[in-house]
Scaffold this active site. Structure first.
Site, short mmCIF file in Angstrom:
data_model
loop_
_atom_site.label_atom_id
_atom_site.label_comp_id
_atom_site.label_asym_id
_atom_site.label_seq_id
_atom_site.Cartn_x
_atom_site.Cartn_y
_atom_site.Cartn_z
N PRO A 68 0.67 -1.10 -0.05
CA PRO A 68 0.15 -0.06 0.12
C PRO A 68 0.95 1.29 -0.14
CG PRO A 68 -0.50 -1.26 2.00
CD PRO A 68 0.58 -2.10 1.29
N GLY A 115 4.20 3.91 5.14
CA GLY A 115 5.34 3.57 6.02
C GLY A 115 6.09 1.87 5.56
N LEU A 116 5.34 1.41 4.59
CA LEU A 116 5.94 0.19 4.16
C LEU A 116 7.11 -0.04 2.83
CD1 LEU A 116 2.94 -2.00 4.49
CD2 LEU A 116 4.76 -1.76 6.07
N GLY A 117 7.28 1.44 2.51
CA GLY A 117 8.47 1.58 1.57
C GLY A 117 7.95 1.13 0.18
N SER A 118 6.93 1.78 -0.26
CA SER A 118 6.09 1.32 -1.67
C SER A 118 7.24 1.71 -2.61
CB SER A 118 4.76 1.56 -1.85
OG SER A 118 4.85 3.02 -1.64
N ALA A 170 10.36 2.94 -2.58
CA ALA A 170 11.76 2.44 -2.81
C ALA A 170 11.62 0.99 -3.25
CB ALA A 170 12.35 2.25 -1.42
N ALA A 171 10.43 0.28 -2.88
CA ALA A 171 10.44 -1.23 -3.37
C ALA A 171 10.21 -0.79 -5.15
CB ALA A 171 9.25 -1.89 -2.83
N ASP A 199 15.19 3.08 3.87
CA ASP A 199 14.34 2.31 3.05
C ASP A 199 14.95 1.60 1.76
OD1 ASP A 199 12.55 3.58 4.72
OD2 ASP A 199 10.73 4.23 3.18
C1 MEV Z 1 10.50 6.45 6.61
O1 MEV Z 1 10.42 4.95 6.37
C2 MEV Z 1 11.30 6.58 7.84
C3 MEV Z 1 11.61 8.06 8.24
O2 MEV Z 1 12.66 7.99 9.42
C4 MEV Z 1 12.13 8.92 7.08
C5 MEV Z 1 13.53 8.36 6.55
O3 MEV Z 1 14.18 7.79 7.35
O4 MEV Z 1 13.83 8.92 5.61
C6 MEV Z 1 10.43 8.59 8.97
#
Ligand code: MEV
Length: 314
Positions: free
Chosen positions: A102, A106-109, A111-112, A153
């Site tokens: 999704p 915060g699951l790195g979509s 970058a993935a 990420d």
């Molecule tokens: C993002 O996955 C995590 C944060 O710490 C941002 C980053 O590290 O670039 C919020």
């Protein structure tokens, strides 16, 4: 140079176990890959004269590389990968991307997806790249998605291993003495990392001393967390997750929805729970055991989680 027909590559999602936000300011953080969700990229020869076409299946978008603005993250990763491989951008290719990760949770979509594209292109041109090179290429695109990314990420996703990460330092891999389970629960609320990170930066500029102190505490927790994982002290990992969450509340990145899920997980018997990633929306993670996983899963869904994934860290 070997040029095959269809090439397919994947990349996993990720969660941050300890240290989000503080990692942007040079503190250590721990992240682990999540293989239950993944991005996929395919590269195949296109018809002659077509140039490079990018198809983003989930967004139902299709556009030519030439038309895309430089700020387009998919264009950016394609161009930088082709330049890195040294083959230029004059090719007839169809690049298709899709993902079960999704977006903005915060699951790195981002970058993935970039990682899957680099892998598929490097396979297509028969020029396999090291995880570090892939990570470095993806980091440049992360700036488009995130503004001032720490680089965690792209590192955890390109290496596909639990990482202890410090900005601008070489990746450190560590051992997990006793594998453990994480429940990852989605608030269903999209929260772009860029916004949360820039809000925290603004607050840090206003109250530098207070924020530096909190970041240092978070860094200490990440370090203690790594030691606890290496020693197999799972209860300590849970306690440290709770402590990390309290500090994330203090920097203003939690939300009522995240709090609801963290509470539900703890009530369900999780050894610890915290928000994961940039916060405001997105996911929480909870440390569960074989005995507590079903109850925590149920409690999270009753509290409104849109999805719950259980993943093993090993
Ligand atoms: C993002 O996955 C995590 C944060 O710490 C941002 C980053 O590290 O670039 C919020």
């Amino acid at each position: 140079m070997e040029v095959g027909s269809l090439k397919i590559a994947y990349a996993p999602g990720k969660v941050i176990l300890f240290g989000e936000h503080a990692v942007v300011y040079g503190q250590p953080a721990i992240a682990v890959p999540v293989t239950q969700v993944q991005a996929r990229a395919t590269v195949e020869p296109g018809s002659e004269g077509q140039g490079i076409t990018i198809v983003a299946e989930d967004l139902e978008q299709s556009y030519s590389l030439e038309q895309a603005p430089p700020s387009d993250a998919l264009r950016a990763i394609v161009v930088s990968t082709l330049e890195h491989i040294g083959v230029g951008t004059k090719h007839d290719l169809a690049i298709t991307v899709s993902s079960t990760i999704p977006i903005a949770r915060g699951l790195g979509s981002g970058a993935a997806i970039s990682t899957a594209i680099v892998r598929a292109l490097s396979q297509h041109f028969g020029n396999l790249l090291s995880p570090q090179t892939i990570s470095d290429l993806v980091y440049e695109t992360e700036k488009i998605y995130h503004g001032t990314p720490s680089g965690i990420d792209n590192t955890v996703i390109a290496f596909e291993k639990p990482v202890y990460f410090v900005r601008d330092q070489k990746i450190k891999i560590f051992s997990v003495k006793r594998p453990f389970l994480l429940a990852i629960a989605d608030t269903g609320i999209a929260s772009p990392t860029k916004i949360a990170v820039s809000d925290v930066r603004r607050a840090w500029k206003r109250e530098r001393e207070k924020y530096e102190e909190i970041f240092e505490e978070i860094g200490t927790i990440a370090e203690m967390g790594r030691r606890a994982i290496e020693r197999g002290e799972i209860e300590t990992v849970g306690r440290l997750m709770n402590e990390n969450h309290r500090l994330l509340q203090l920097i203003g990145v939690s939300s009522p929805e995240l709090e609801g899920l963290v509470e539900a997980a703890r009530e369900g018997g999780a050894l610890g729970a915290k928000l994961s990633g940039a916060g405001r929306g997105g996911n929480i993670i909870a440390l569960v055991t074989q005995e507590t996983r079903s109850r925590v899963d149920l409690m999270l869904r009753l509290a409104g989680a849109k999805d719950v994934i259980i993943t093993e860290v090993s």
